[in-house]
Scaffold this motif. Structure first.
Motif, short mmCIF file in Angstrom:
data_model
loop_
_atom_site.label_atom_id
_atom_site.label_comp_id
_atom_site.label_asym_id
_atom_site.label_seq_id
_atom_site.Cartn_x
_atom_site.Cartn_y
_atom_site.Cartn_z
N ALA A 1 -34.26 6.89 23.96
CA ALA A 1 -33.35 5.81 24.28
C ALA A 1 -33.77 4.57 23.71
O ALA A 1 -34.10 3.59 24.68
CB ALA A 1 -32.94 5.97 25.54
N LEU B 1 -30.37 18.26 28.80
CA LEU B 1 -30.69 16.93 27.98
C LEU B 1 -31.54 16.00 28.91
O LEU B 1 -31.13 15.76 29.81
CB LEU B 1 -29.35 16.04 27.48
CG LEU B 1 -29.67 14.86 26.74
CD1 LEU B 1 -29.17 14.71 25.71
CD2 LEU B 1 -29.78 13.62 27.64
N GLN C 1 -32.12 1.65 25.14
CA GLN C 1 -31.99 1.34 26.42
C GLN C 1 -33.39 0.47 26.61
O GLN C 1 -33.33 -0.44 27.68
CB GLN C 1 -32.18 2.67 27.27
CG GLN C 1 -31.33 2.65 28.32
CD GLN C 1 -31.62 4.03 29.16
OE1 GLN C 1 -32.61 4.29 29.81
NE2 GLN C 1 -30.53 4.73 29.20
N GLY D 1 -34.43 12.59 28.49
CA GLY D 1 -35.30 11.45 27.53
C GLY D 1 -36.17 10.50 27.92
O GLY D 1 -36.21 10.55 29.25
N ASP E 1 -25.10 9.72 26.23
CA ASP E 1 -26.47 10.51 25.74
C ASP E 1 -26.14 11.73 26.38
O ASP E 1 -26.56 12.56 25.55
CB ASP E 1 -27.68 9.84 26.46
CG ASP E 1 -28.13 8.41 25.85
OD1 ASP E 1 -27.67 8.09 24.76
OD2 ASP E 1 -28.90 7.89 26.59
N VAL F 1 -29.77 18.04 33.77
CA VAL F 1 -30.59 16.76 33.31
C VAL F 1 -31.64 16.73 34.21
O VAL F 1 -31.57 16.15 35.09
CB VAL F 1 -29.73 15.53 33.69
CG1 VAL F 1 -30.18 14.31 32.68
CG2 VAL F 1 -28.16 15.83 32.70
N GLN G 1 -25.81 6.03 29.06
CA GLN G 1 -26.39 7.07 29.46
C GLN G 1 -25.91 8.30 29.64
O GLN G 1 -25.96 9.50 29.30
CB GLN G 1 -27.53 6.82 30.50
CG GLN G 1 -28.23 7.94 30.73
CD GLN G 1 -29.63 7.68 31.77
OE1 GLN G 1 -30.12 6.40 31.47
NE2 GLN G 1 -30.02 8.49 32.69
N GLN H 1 -32.97 8.30 38.80
CA GLN H 1 -31.81 8.45 38.00
C GLN H 1 -30.73 9.30 38.43
O GLN H 1 -29.72 9.45 37.77
CB GLN H 1 -32.25 9.15 36.86
CG GLN H 1 -33.68 8.66 35.91
CD GLN H 1 -33.10 7.51 35.09
OE1 GLN H 1 -32.10 7.46 34.46
NE2 GLN H 1 -33.73 6.16 35.36
N1 TRP Z 1 -32.95 6.03 31.77
C1 TRP Z 1 -33.95 7.05 31.56
C2 TRP Z 1 -35.41 6.95 32.14
O1 TRP Z 1 -35.44 5.41 32.16
C3 TRP Z 1 -34.09 7.68 30.18
C4 TRP Z 1 -32.89 8.26 29.65
C5 TRP Z 1 -31.91 7.59 28.59
C6 TRP Z 1 -32.46 9.50 30.17
N2 TRP Z 1 -30.99 8.44 28.48
C7 TRP Z 1 -31.18 9.55 29.05
C8 TRP Z 1 -32.49 10.40 30.87
C9 TRP Z 1 -30.19 10.57 29.39
C10 TRP Z 1 -31.96 11.70 31.05
C11 TRP Z 1 -30.68 11.38 30.39
O2 TRP Z 1 -36.13 7.46 32.39
#
Ligand code: TRP
Length: 363
Positions: free
Chosen positions: A74, A38, A77, A40, A168, A177, A165, A183
């Motif tokens: 997301a 996963l 977010q 995103g 997610d 991931v 997150q 991250q």
């Molecule tokens: N926070 C991540 C970014 O800014 C985007 C994201 C949202 C993400 N949910 C996630 C990445 C879950 C990995 C898994 O790039």
């Protein structure tokens, strides 16, 4: 320079992640279907060449290898560090268009927006119960993001978004991931949440914990900078977006910052701007940047810009053509997202059922 204990822990954590990433790469080749990936994006703007070489191509590679793939857009977010959602709908569909153009296949990969999946969001409540306020405040990525807002107070959502997150990631029990270095603290948090959920609430009738321990997969790709050699940012006008035309790309590259030395060399430390252009050319041509530099030699920055412009426009031409086709067919993009959201809801409902059972809340 003396390192604080926190900074030390952060670099140790990064080292562990790099080592583990290498192991996973080997396992991926042997047994791809053991992984559910996963990853995103936040729909805060359009994707650029940094995303293309840094993550999109890797997602497609993993999908095609046979890894189960899930991509979250997301959308909640977006409002962690700003007051409004902006032109969010257009941005969401623009992301879907770029995913498909890059080779994400909606028959294999679930693409969804997390706002459309109530059961995913409900995981936030039990997850919040297993983390402390002090842990959240220590998160270096949250701190850095707060600092980047120029004195905004911390919102409750910004403070807790690493927990969201984790939802997610865990709603679909992802164990892989792919993310950038920034991250990594969030993936650690996700592992902590999975483990504590199991310790505190236990399991229903299963021998397995409800949630797996997810691993970060760090990209080995060299980071691409903006065309002025600094971090890419739309407001600085140093970004090449995937949706730009070949002419727009040429214009941005024409203005790219170089230096006064006519002799082109690949030297990222001392010549970040020139080296960044060589890195981009190298990625497009699948060649070593130093080799391209040697060929250019004394022909100067003009020759370098010509090469990188041609290479990039050539490399992106298929993506751009396909992207334009998808953008002309908004009905199709809507169908892809609606299907993805329906599948994500099925998965999330199933997981929430297991969570309720583990928490003795299945009435
Ligand atoms: N926070 C991540 C970014 O800014 C985007 C994201 C949202 C993400 N949910 C996630 C990445 C879950 C990995 C898994 O790039």
């Amino acid at each position: 320079m003396t390192e604080t204990p926190e900074a030390k822990e952060q670099s140790a954590s990064l080292e562990r992640t790099v080592a583990r990433s290498r192991e996973i790469d080997a396992e991926l080749a042997r047994n791809p279907s053991a992984f559910r990936m996963l990853t995103g994006d936040r729909p805060t703007g359009d994707l650029h060449i940094g995303h293309f070489f840094g993550s999109l191509l890797n997602r497609v590679r993993l999908q095609d290898l046979g890894v189960q793939t899930v991509i979250v857009i997301a959308d909640y977010q977006v409002i962690t560090d700003r007051d409004g959602v902006g032109p969010i709908k257009d941005r969401v569909y623009s992301l879907v268009a770029d995913y498909l153009a890059a080779g994400i296949d909606p028959a294999k990969t679930v693409i969804f927006t997390h706002s459309a999946v109530p059961a995913l969001n409900q995981l936030m409540l039990p997850f919040l119960s297993v983390v402390t306020d002090a842990e959240l405040r220590r998160n270096p990525t949250v701190k850095a993001e707060l600092e980047a807002t120029d004195g905004r107070p911390m919102s409750g959502l910004l403070l807790t978004y690493p927990v969201h997150q984790a939802a997610d990631i865990l709603f679909c029990k992802a164990n892989l991931v792919p993310v950038g270095k920034d991250q990594v603290p969030h993936i650690e948090m996700c592992r902590v949440i999975a483990r504590r959920f199991d310790e505190r609430y236990g399991r229903a009738d299963s021998a397995q914990p409800v949630f797996p321990a997810a691993d970060a997969l760090l990209s080995e790709a060299q980071m691409i900078l903006g065309t002025d050699g600094t971090k890419m940012s739309k407001t600085k006008g140093n970004v090449i977006e995937l949706k730009m035309t070949a002419d727009e790309t040429a214009k941005v590259l024409k203005k790219a910052v170089t230096d006064s030395d006519r002799h082109i060399t690949f030297d990222p430390v001392n010549r970040p701007e020139v080296s960044n252009l060589l890195t981009i050319a190298g990625l497009c041509l699948d060649r070593q940047p130093a080799e391209i530099a040697a060929e250019i030699g004394d022909q100067g920055a003009g020759a370098l810009k010509k090469i990188v412009t041609e290479a990039l426009n050539d490399r992106l031409s298929t993506h751009r053509e396909r992207r334009a086709g998808f953008v002309e067919d908004p009905g199709y993009l809507q169908t892809v997202l609606a299907d993805g959201n329906a599948r994500a809801n099925q998965i999330a409902d199933q997981t929430l059922e297991e969570v309720r059972a583990a928490m003795r809340m299945a009435y």
